[in-house]
Design a protein around this motif. Structure first.
Motif, short mmCIF file in Angstrom:
data_model
loop_
_atom_site.label_atom_id
_atom_site.label_comp_id
_atom_site.label_asym_id
_atom_site.label_seq_id
_atom_site.Cartn_x
_atom_site.Cartn_y
_atom_site.Cartn_z
N GLY A 531 -6.53 3.06 6.31
CA GLY A 531 -7.16 2.36 5.19
C GLY A 531 -8.67 2.38 5.25
O GLY A 531 -9.34 2.45 4.23
N GLN A 532 -9.21 2.33 6.49
CA GLN A 532 -10.67 2.35 6.67
C GLN A 532 -11.17 3.76 6.94
O GLN A 532 -12.37 3.95 7.13
N SER A 533 -10.25 4.73 6.97
CA SER A 533 -10.57 6.14 7.15
C SER A 533 -11.36 6.37 8.43
O SER A 533 -12.42 7.00 8.43
N VAL A 534 -10.82 5.87 9.55
CA VAL A 534 -11.49 5.98 10.84
C VAL A 534 -11.23 7.38 11.41
O VAL A 534 -10.09 7.75 11.72
N THR A 638 -6.00 -0.06 -0.04
CA THR A 638 -6.12 -0.94 -1.21
C THR A 638 -6.09 -2.42 -0.80
O THR A 638 -6.03 -3.29 -1.67
N GLN A 639 -6.10 -2.67 0.50
CA GLN A 639 -6.17 -4.04 1.00
C GLN A 639 -7.63 -4.39 1.32
O GLN A 639 -8.46 -3.49 1.47
N PRO A 640 -7.97 -5.66 1.43
CA PRO A 640 -9.35 -6.03 1.79
C PRO A 640 -9.80 -5.30 3.04
O PRO A 640 -9.07 -5.25 4.04
N GLY A 646 -12.29 -2.36 -3.15
CA GLY A 646 -13.30 -2.86 -4.10
C GLY A 646 -13.24 -2.15 -5.43
O GLY A 646 -13.27 -2.77 -6.49
N GLY A 647 -13.12 -0.81 -5.40
CA GLY A 647 -13.10 -0.04 -6.64
C GLY A 647 -11.90 -0.36 -7.50
O GLY A 647 -12.04 -0.61 -8.71
N LEU A 648 -10.71 -0.38 -6.91
CA LEU A 648 -9.51 -0.66 -7.69
C LEU A 648 -9.49 -2.10 -8.18
O LEU A 648 -8.96 -2.39 -9.27
N SER A 649 -10.03 -3.00 -7.39
CA SER A 649 -10.09 -4.42 -7.82
C SER A 649 -10.96 -4.57 -9.05
O SER A 649 -10.66 -5.37 -9.95
N VAL A 659 -0.41 -0.10 -5.05
CA VAL A 659 -1.06 1.21 -5.08
C VAL A 659 -1.28 1.67 -3.65
O VAL A 659 -1.80 0.92 -2.82
N ALA A 660 -0.85 2.88 -3.36
CA ALA A 660 -1.18 3.53 -2.09
C ALA A 660 -2.24 4.58 -2.39
O ALA A 660 -2.14 5.31 -3.38
#
Length: 773
Positions: A531-534, A638-640, A646-649, A659-660
Motif C-alpha cells: 500500500g505504501q509502495s515500499v 486505498t487505506q489511510p 488521499g486521491g480516491l477520497s 477499491v484495490a
C-alpha cells in the motif's frame, strides 16, 4: 372530268395526313428499334446496359459501422460515408419536401414523367428551360449505375457529338422503368435517398442528417429536411455550412414547392422562411468522433480477421459490415472527458513547472541539465527533414534554413486548434512540451473492454499509448512480485522489515532505495508494504523467489512483453503496455481466472448475416484464494497511509465502495501510472512525456497518484452517477475458504515463519488462533 378547288384541297390534306401518319408510324418503329438497339447494345455500338441481376442487386459503397455495446454507432470505415436506412426510418418531412421539389408526380408515373419530359423538350426549342425532367427513378438509375461515368457502359457512338447525351438519357429512361417494375415506390425513394451525395463527405440522408444536424433522419424537423432536400440540386453550392445564404434561399424554394403541391400552408411557409438555419455541424472523419484510437486499432485487427475470411481492406470500407464491439458509448465518453479534464490541468502545471526552461533533461544524476541538441536530433527523424535533404541534395545549410523558416500552420492546444506562424523547429519544441496520457477500462468478469483512450488528441497524435505504447510500469508491476510470493507459500500474515536489501548482480551488487531515499526500519505487513509502495520489501521478495519466477507469473497473468531477468524487475523497469497491465490486474478481480481481453462480440455483413462471433476465453492461472489475497493486499493503497487513499477520497470513491489499487512512478518521474480494481470494473492509466527524458522534476508533481489517478477518479465519478450503467459501488466477494484478520488473509493449514535474518522458510504449522496473526 374537272375537279373543283375544294375537292383538290381536300385530297391534298388527306395526302398530308396520310404522310404524317406514315412518318409517325415510321418514327415509332424507328424509335422502338432504337430502344431495342440501346437495350441490347446492337452491334456493340451503344455500350452495355445494367443487367437485371445488377438492378436486383445494385452495388454501392456502404460504410462499415462500429457499434457500441449499448447500440450506438461510434464510428465507420469508409471510402464514401454512406449508411443505408429503410423507408420507415424517414421523417415525413423529408418525404414531402422531396416529392414536392424533385418529382411531384412520383406516385403516379412509371419511371418517366411524360409531362416533365415534354416540358424539357419544348424548352430546348424555345430556349426557356423550366426545370428538369428527371424523375426520382431516373435520378436513382443515374446514381446507382453511373451511366455517364463508367467506361463499362460506354460504346463507340458516344464519340458522336450530341448522340452521347441522347444514349445516356435513353439508358436512364429504360433503367428507370425497370427499377419501377422491380421495386415499390417506397423502396425506390429509400434507395434514392441512400445514394445522394450531400457534400462535406456525407453520402446518403442518414450521414447528411448526422453531419449537419447530429440527428437521425426520423428526427429532422421541416426546416432541416428542407435544407437537405434543397442541397440535392447542387450539394456544394447549397452547403449550409459554407454557403448559408444560398442554402437558405434554396430552402425557401423548397417551402414554395411544398405550398404549390399542398404539402404546406402558405402562412406556415412564410413563417418558416424567416427562421435562420441552425446547424450542429460535425462532419464524420477518421480523426473525429468517439474512440478514434480504438477504431484505428480495430481497423488493423479487422485486416487480419476478415482477411482470414477472404476479404480485403477495400471490402472493410465498402461492404457495409457491422462490427459489434464491447465499448460502451457512455463510458467511452466519460473516459475521454475525464482524461481531457485531467490533462488540461496537468499541462498547465507542467508549463508552470518548466517556465523559462525546456523539459528534455538528463535527470537528477545530470542535475536536470538540458539534453544538448535534443530538438535538432528529433528534427533529423522527421519526414520533413528527409524531404528537404533530398530536395537540396544534402546541402545542410539550406536544409536547416528551411527547417527554421516560419510558416503558417494549425496546431493543437488545450484551448482548441489555433492558427499560428512558426517554423518546423518551433513546432517540434512546441509539441515536445506536451504531456501525453492513456486510459483503459475493462469488465474483468468477461474481459470486455468498455473504454479505450489512447492519447490526448487523435488528429494530431496518432500513436496509441494503450496498445502500441510500452513504458516502464514502475511500482504498478509490484503485484506480480507479490503474487509470485503468495502463490508459492509466502503468507500475507508475514511481516518484513523496511531496511536495505543488497542483492548480488553481475559486476557488483544492487541496493534499491525507497522513493524518499530513506528506510523506516519498521516491521511492515505485506498490505502496508504494498500500500505504501515500499521498494525494499519488493526487493526482499524478488530476492527470495527469484526474477525468473516473477517473469513466469507475469506472463501467466497476461504480460506478453519481454521482461528483464534481473532483481530490478521488481521496481518495474521492463517496458509493458497498458493493455497488458489491464489483462494482468483483471485476473485478481476475476477470482484468479485470466480472460483474454475482448473488444468485438460479432461481425455481420450488410444483410445481417453473422460472419464471425467472439466469446471470452477464460482459464484459471491462480487460485481464487490467491486472487483474493492480492485484492486484500492492494486495498492497502486505498487505506489511510496508502499511496491512493488521499486521491480516491477526494473523489468520494471509497464511500460504500471497495477499491484495490496500485500507483506507479518510474525513475526521474518519467511515467506516472494508476491501476484501480473494483468488484466489476478494472481501469488504469498512464501519463508521461513523449519521451522518458521529458518529465516533472519532483515526485510531488510527477507521481502516478498525481498525474494519472485523477482521470481514474473522474471517470468512476461519472460512471457511478449514471444510473443507466450496471457498474455500481460494492464489495469484493470473499471466498468461503479464506479468513481475514486485520491485514492478514489466510487459508486453513497456512502458517508462517521469518527468522532473525529475514530468510524465508516455508510454513510448517497453523497459528493457534487469530490473535497470533
Amino acid at each position: 372530268m374537272k375537279f373543283t378547288l375544294p375537292e383538290l384541297e381536300k385530297g391534298r390534306y388527306k395526302k398530308i395526313i396520310a404522310n404524317i401518319w406514315k412518318f409517325t408510324g415510321l418514327a415509332g418503329v424507328a424509335f422502338i428499334i432504337y430502344l431495342i438497339a440501346v437495350s441490347f447494345n446492337l452491334f456493340w455500338l451503344f455500350g452495355k446496359m445494367p443487367s437485371l441481376e445488377e438492378i436486383d442487386n445494385p452495388k454501392s459503397e456502404v460504410a462499415s459501422e462500429i457499434i457500441s455495446s449499448d447500440g450506438k454507432v461510434i464510428g465507420k470505415f469508409f471510402h464514401e460515408n454512406r449508411s443505408p436506412i429503410e423507408f420507415s426510418e424517414l421523417s415525413p418531412n423529408i418525404i414531402n419536401a422531396l416529392v414536392a421539389t424533385e418529382d411531384a408526380r412520383f406516385t403516379v408515373h412509371s419511371g418517366i414523367d411524360a409531362r416533365s419530359t415534354l416540358r424539357v423538350v419544348t424548352g430546348l426549342f424555345t430556349g426557356q428551360q423550366k426545370g428538369g425532367g428527371s424523375t426520382i427513378s431516373q435520378q436513382l438509375a443515374k446514381n446507382l449505375f453511373k451511366l455517364r461515368e463508367i467506361d463499362y457502359y460506354k460504346g463507340p457512338l458516344y464519340s458522336i457529338p450530341g448522340f452521347k447525351q441522347l444514349i445516356i438519357k435513353t439508358k436512364e429512361w429504360i433503367t428507370a422503368i425497370k427499377l419501377e417494375r422491380r421495386y415499390t415506390k417506397q423502396e425506390i425513394m429509400e434507395k434514392y435517398l441512400n445514394t445522394i451525395e450531400f457534400s462535406s463527405g456525407a453520402f446518403g440522408i442518414k450521414s447528411a442528417s448526422k453531419t449537419y444536424f447530429k440527428k437521425e433522419p426520423s428526427e429532422l424537423n421541416l426546416e432541416e429536411a428542407a435544407v437537405l432536400v434543397g442541397m440535392i440540386q447542387n450539394p456544394s453550392r447549397f452547403n449550409p455550412k459554407f454557403h448559408p445564404l444560398a442554402s437558405k434561399n434554396r430552402r425557401n424554394i423548397v417551402f414554395d414547392q411544398m405550398v404549390k403541391y399542398d404539402k404546406l400552408s402558405p402562412a406556415t411557409a412564410e413563417t418558416l422562411k424567416q427562421t435562420p438555419i441552425t446547424l450542429n455541424y460535425q462532419p464524420e472523419s477518421h480523426n473525429t468522433g468517439p474512440a478514434p484510437y480504438f477504431r484505428k486499432f480495430l481497423k488493423d485487427w479487422l485486416k487480419v480477421e476478415l482477411g482470414n475470411e477472404g476479404y480485403d481492406m477495400e471490402d472493410i470500407e465498402t461492404k457495409g459490415f457491422k462490427i459489434y464491439t464491447t465499448i460502451d458509448s457512455r463510458m467511452q465518453f466519460y473516459a475521454e472527458e475525464a482524461l481531457k479534464e485531467n490533462m488540461k490541468e496537468q499541462q498547465k502545471k507542467f508549463y508552470e513547472h518548466w517556465k523559462g526552461r525546456n523539459p528534455w533533461v538528463m535527470g537528477p544524476e545530470g542535475n536536470y541539465k538540458e539534453i544538448p541538441n535534443f530538438v535538432q536530433n528529433v528534427a533529423k527523424t522527421t519526414p520533413r527533414f528527409r524531404e528537404l535533404k533530398e530536395q537540396y541534395s544534402d546541402d545542410m545549410d539550406k536544409v536547416w534554413k528551411e527547417m527554421n523558416r516560419p510558416t503558417k500552420m494549425r496546431v493543437f492546444s488545450w484551448s482548441g486548434e489555433r492558427d499560428t506562424v512558426m517554423s518546423s523547429m518551433d513546432s517540434i519544441r512546441y509539441y515536445k512540451f506536451l504531456l501525453h496520457s492513456s486510459f483503459l477500462a475493462m469488465d474483468p468478469r468477461n474481459g470486455h473492454i468498455k473504454a479505450w483512450v489512447g492519447g490526448i488528441n487523435y488528429k494530431y497524435f496518432k500513436y496509441d499509448h494503450v496498445f502500441q505504447g510500452k513504458r516502464q510500469p514502475g511500482s504498478t508491476f509490484k503485484p506480480f512480485v507479490y503474487v509470485t510470493a503468495i502463490d508459492n507459500g509466502f503468507s500475507t500474515c508475514e511481516r518484513v522489515i523496511d531496511q536495505p536489501v543488497t542483492i548480488p548482480v553481475p559486476g557488483g551488487s544492487w541496493t534499491p532505495k525507497n522513493s524518499d531515499g530513506k528506510y523506516s526500519y519498521q516491521s511492515l505487513t505485506l498490505r502496508e508494504a504494498l500500500g505504501q509502495s515500499v521498494n525494499s520489501v519488493s526487493a526482499y521478495l524478488i530476492n527470495q523467489f527469484k526474477p525468473a519466477n516473477v517473469i513466469k507469473y507475469a506472463h501467466k497473468l497476461g504480460i506478453k512483453s519481454k521482461l528483464d531477468e534481473v532483481p530490478a524487475l521488481c521496481l518495474g523497469i521492463s517496458n509493458v503496455s497498458l493493455y497488458e497491465m489491464m489483462a494482468g490486474y483483471s485476473v485478481f478481480a476475476n477470482g484468479g481466472k485470466y480472460t483474454e481481453p475482448i473488444f468485438v462480440t460479432r461481425i455481420e455483413d450488410k444483410n445481417g448475416e453473422v460472419i464471425k462471433e467472439y466469446y471470452s476465453d477464460s482459464k484459471e492461472v491462480i487460485s481464487q484464494e490467491t486472487a483474493y489475497k492480492m485484492i486484500h493486499l492492494m486495498r492497502g493503497a486505498t487505506q489511510p497511509g496508502g499511496t491512493a487513499y488521499g486521491g480516491l477520497s477526494r473523489y468520494g470513491l471509497l464511500d460504500g465502495n471497495e477499491v484495490a489499487a496500485k500507483t506507479g512512478t518510474t525513475s526521474n518521474y518519467s511515467d506516472g501510472w494508476f491501476m484501480g480494481i473494483t468488484p466489476t470494473l478494472v481501469a488504469g492509466g498512464w501519463t508521461g512525456g513523449d519521451e522518458p527524458s521529458i518529465h516533472f522534476r519532483s515526485i510531488a508533481l510527477g507521481q502516478g497518484s498525481r498525474v494519472s489517478l485523477p482521470t481514474w477518479g473522474m471517470f468512476f465519478q461519472k460512471v457511478y452517477a449514471d444510473k443507466s450503467l450496471e457498474y455500481k459501488r460494492g464489495s469484493f466477494v470473499k471466498p468461503s475458504t479464506v479468513s481475514v484478520s486485520g491485514d492478514c488473509v489466510y487459508t486453513a493449514g497456512e502458517g508462517y515463519h521469518i527468522d532473525s535474518t529475514q530468510k524465508y522458510t516455508p510454513p510448517t504449522a497453523k497459528p493457534a488462533d487469530d490473535d497470533q496473526l
